[in-house]
Design a protein around this motif. Structure first.
Motif, PDB file in Angstrom:
ATOM      1  N   UNK A   1       0.375  -1.686  -0.444  1.00 62.58           N
ATOM      2  CA  UNK A   1      -0.152  -0.217   0.228  1.00 62.58           C
ATOM      3  C   UNK A   1       0.822   1.414   0.598  1.00 62.58           C
ATOM      4  N   UNK A   2       0.950   2.656  -0.649  1.00 64.59           N
ATOM      5  CA  UNK A   2       1.678   3.193  -0.994  1.00 64.59           C
ATOM      6  C   UNK A   2       1.884   4.711   0.779  1.00 64.59           C
ATOM      7  N   UNK A   3       2.673   4.738   0.894  1.00 65.35           N
ATOM      8  CA  UNK A   3       2.566   5.139   2.228  1.00 65.35           C
ATOM      9  C   UNK A   3       2.870   6.886   2.408  1.00 65.35           C
ATOM     10  N   UNK A   4       2.632   7.277   3.224  1.00 61.60           N
ATOM     11  CA  UNK A   4       3.233   9.160   3.174  1.00 61.60           C
ATOM     12  C   UNK A   4       3.991   8.582   4.661  1.00 61.60           C
ATOM     13  N   UNK A   5       5.762   9.617   4.876  1.00 66.50           N
ATOM     14  CA  UNK A   5       6.050   9.375   6.031  1.00 66.50           C
ATOM     15  C   UNK A   5       6.568  11.078   6.460  1.00 66.50           C
ATOM     16  N   UNK A   6       6.295  11.160   7.821  1.00 69.17           N
ATOM     17  CA  UNK A   6       6.146  12.814   8.609  1.00 69.17           C
ATOM     18  C   UNK A   6       6.589  12.643   9.879  1.00 69.17           C
ATOM     19  N   UNK A   7       7.782  13.306   9.980  1.00 72.39           N
ATOM     20  CA  UNK A   7       8.567  13.284  11.636  1.00 72.39           C
ATOM     21  C   UNK A   7       8.705  11.812  12.188  1.00 72.39           C
ATOM     22  N   UNK A   8       8.834  10.631  11.075  1.00 69.67           N
ATOM     23  CA  UNK A   8       9.289   8.665  11.197  1.00 69.67           C
ATOM     24  C   UNK A   8       8.396   8.716  11.541  1.00 69.67           C
ATOM     25  N   UNK A   9       6.924   9.113  11.161  1.00 68.19           N
ATOM     26  CA  UNK A   9       5.902   8.507  11.341  1.00 68.19           C
ATOM     27  C   UNK A   9       4.798   8.318  10.393  1.00 68.19           C
TER      28      UNK A   9
ATOM     29  N   UNK B   1       2.177   6.370   7.938  1.00 68.76           N
ATOM     30  CA  UNK B   1       0.659   6.192   7.210  1.00 68.76           C
ATOM     31  C   UNK B   1       0.384   5.315   6.421  1.00 68.76           C
ATOM     32  N   UNK B   2      -0.981   5.472   6.310  1.00 77.06           N
ATOM     33  CA  UNK B   2      -1.606   4.751   5.235  1.00 77.06           C
ATOM     34  C   UNK B   2      -1.337   6.598   4.265  1.00 77.06           C
ATOM     35  N   UNK B   3      -1.372   6.092   2.670  1.00 75.77           N
ATOM     36  CA  UNK B   3      -1.591   7.824   2.181  1.00 75.77           C
ATOM     37  C   UNK B   3      -2.782   7.490   1.691  1.00 75.77           C
ATOM     38  N   UNK B   4      -3.411   6.812   1.757  1.00 77.10           N
ATOM     39  CA  UNK B   4      -5.240   7.229   1.568  1.00 77.10           C
ATOM     40  C   UNK B   4      -6.141   7.200   2.639  1.00 77.10           C
ATOM     41  N   UNK B   5      -5.708   6.883   3.203  1.00 76.89           N
ATOM     42  CA  UNK B   5      -5.714   6.207   5.584  1.00 76.89           C
ATOM     43  C   UNK B   5      -6.544   5.334   5.579  1.00 76.89           C
ATOM     44  N   UNK B   6      -6.533   4.254   4.986  1.00 77.75           N
ATOM     45  CA  UNK B   6      -7.242   3.180   4.804  1.00 77.75           C
ATOM     46  C   UNK B   6      -6.260   2.055   3.251  1.00 77.75           C
ATOM     47  N   UNK B   7      -6.219   1.164   3.536  1.00 79.20           N
ATOM     48  CA  UNK B   7      -5.922  -0.026   2.912  1.00 79.20           C
ATOM     49  C   UNK B   7      -7.002  -0.511   1.945  1.00 79.20           C
ATOM     50  N   UNK B   8      -6.817   0.230   0.304  1.00 82.69           N
ATOM     51  CA  UNK B   8      -7.570  -0.412  -0.296  1.00 82.69           C
ATOM     52  C   UNK B   8      -7.362  -1.403  -0.949  1.00 82.69           C
ATOM     53  N   UNK B   9      -8.135  -2.254  -1.322  1.00 75.89           N
ATOM     54  CA  UNK B   9      -8.324  -3.171  -2.122  1.00 75.89           C
ATOM     55  C   UNK B   9      -7.495  -3.217  -3.646  1.00 75.89           C
ATOM     56  N   UNK B  10      -8.013  -2.131  -4.902  1.00 76.74           N
ATOM     57  CA  UNK B  10      -7.334  -1.869  -5.654  1.00 76.74           C
ATOM     58  C   UNK B  10      -6.124  -1.532  -5.293  1.00 76.74           C
ATOM     59  N   UNK B  11      -5.386  -1.077  -4.505  1.00 79.07           N
ATOM     60  CA  UNK B  11      -3.856  -0.427  -4.231  1.00 79.07           C
ATOM     61  C   UNK B  11      -2.406  -1.591  -3.965  1.00 79.07           C
TER      62      UNK B  11
END
Length: 370
Positions: A295-303, A305-315
């Motif tokens: 799943x795509x992830x974004x990282x800020x301040x070392x934390x 998190x999922x880029x879209x806020x949830x685990x999408x099946x299409x991803x």
């Protein structure tokens, strides 16, 4: 190669790696504290005091960086080795003990550094004729004391210091008092538990027989960090103001230095300070640094998190399709080319030898004439 130049290159390389991998280290610490530590706590039935003690070790950023570096910055390998190291620490270092007196180990004042800005330790070696568990426990707690001092030094300043440099005095050491088994255990089992903490060992070792023994158990990486210096060479690397009188410097003798109050650390030109607010980064779904692989992830301040806020099946389906193509693209491409060749061959065979060939050619001729 000149000793000073070699140490300079090693220091610059280490600082560059620290800068380049800082975000990966912070992300790894988050995974270790949030996922690995609870798993180990359940496995070993740890109480809250043990969990907090283990968490403080995982929060030691410089130590986690060195462990990740030892595994060539491969996240999955580092998680596995750190988990094993955590088991080992709970077995060997719990419960924590007060600092033990180290009569043969001398920490020079904090404002005294080598030319590259690293704190200095002087160790006056004493021979051990056996490798009993008592000596091993003493050495384990000594290394842990080194780590805690280095962490306290970093906690007290915004400047990051990654290593000590060690002056190893072996005047009182001889072949008769040297335990090869103990030296081998230190180099092959103990040092890897505290990787990268000692930048180099400068020694006045003049006993070639002992060096020949030690080289047989030293790994290549350790051999490259050991330098045998005459008093003149020692003075050419360290400034006289950085050495005790015992070694020709201007500082008080070692036995007097141990009685002095600690000095406040001063900034070093070779210490590295990390930015307090790293910019957000985006991790690929297939990145080894991605804790949510697939799943795509974004990282800020070392934390992270999922880029879209949830685990999408299409991803996940997209990632699986990419991995499938990367794994099988060569066989698939080869099969498609073979299928195209077979189809082309059959078409030519049909055109040349089919009974309806003449009728087809006649119709083409009539069409051309008209």
């Amino acid at each position: 190669m000149d000793t000073h130049l070699l140490l300079q290159q090693n220091c610059d390389r280490l600082l560059a790696q620290y800068e380049a991998n800082m975000k990966a280290v912070i992300g790894l610490q988050s995974t270790l504290i949030e996922d690995v530590l609870p798993s180990v706590a359940d496995e070993l039935a740890l109480d809250s005091e043990q969990i907090n003690w283990a968490k403080r070790w995982l929060e030691d950023t410089q130590t986690i960086f060195q462990l990740l570096r030892r595994d060539n910055f491969t996240r999955s390998f580092a998680i596995q080795s750190i988990r094993k190291n955590l088991h080992w620490r709970l077995k060997k270092l719990w419960p924590p003990e007060p600092d033990i007196p180290l009569a043969r180990v001398h920490f020079l004042p904090l404002n005294v550094r080598d030319p590259l800005g690293r704190p200095i330790i002087v160790i006056q070696a004493l021979g051990f004729e056996d490798a009993s568990e008592t000596y091993r426990s003493l050495l384990i707690h000594t290394m842990e004391q080194f780590r805690l001092r280095l962490k306290a030094l970093n906690d007290a300043s915004d400047l990051v210091v990654l290593q000590y440099i060690v002056i190893f005095d072996v005047k009182e050491l001889s072949v008769q008092t040297l335990s090869v088994d103990l030296v081998s255990w230190v180099l092959r089992d103990l040092i890897p538990r505290f990787p990268g903490m000692l930048a180099a060992v400068n020694s006045s070792w003049t006993h070639s027989g002992m060096w020949n023994i030690a080289k047989r158990v030293l790994p290549a990486s350790a051999v490259s960090r050991v330098f045998f210096s005459s008093p003149k060479e020692l003075m050419s690397y360290f400034a006289p103001s950085s050495l005790p009188k015992d070694y020709g410097g201007y500082l008080p003798p070692l036995n007097s230095l141990d009685c002095l109050p600690p000095a406040s650390p001063q900034p070093s030109p070779k210490s590295y300070m990390m930015s307090a607010s790293p910019s957000p980064i985006y991790l690929s779904p297939t990145s080894l640094l991605n804790p949510f692989f697939g799943y795509p992830v974004s990282s800020s301040q070392g934390s992270p998190s999922l880029h879209h806020g949830r685990r999408r099946k299409r991803d996940l389906i997209r990632t699986l399709a990419i991995l499938f193509w990367l794994r099988w693209r060569r066989p698939i491409t080869t099969c498609l080319w073979l299928a195209a060749l077979v189809f082309t061959g059959r078409m030519w065979n049909w055109l040349l030898y089919s009974p309806s060939r003449s009728a087809l050619l006649r119709s083409w001729s009539i069409s051309s004439a008209m």
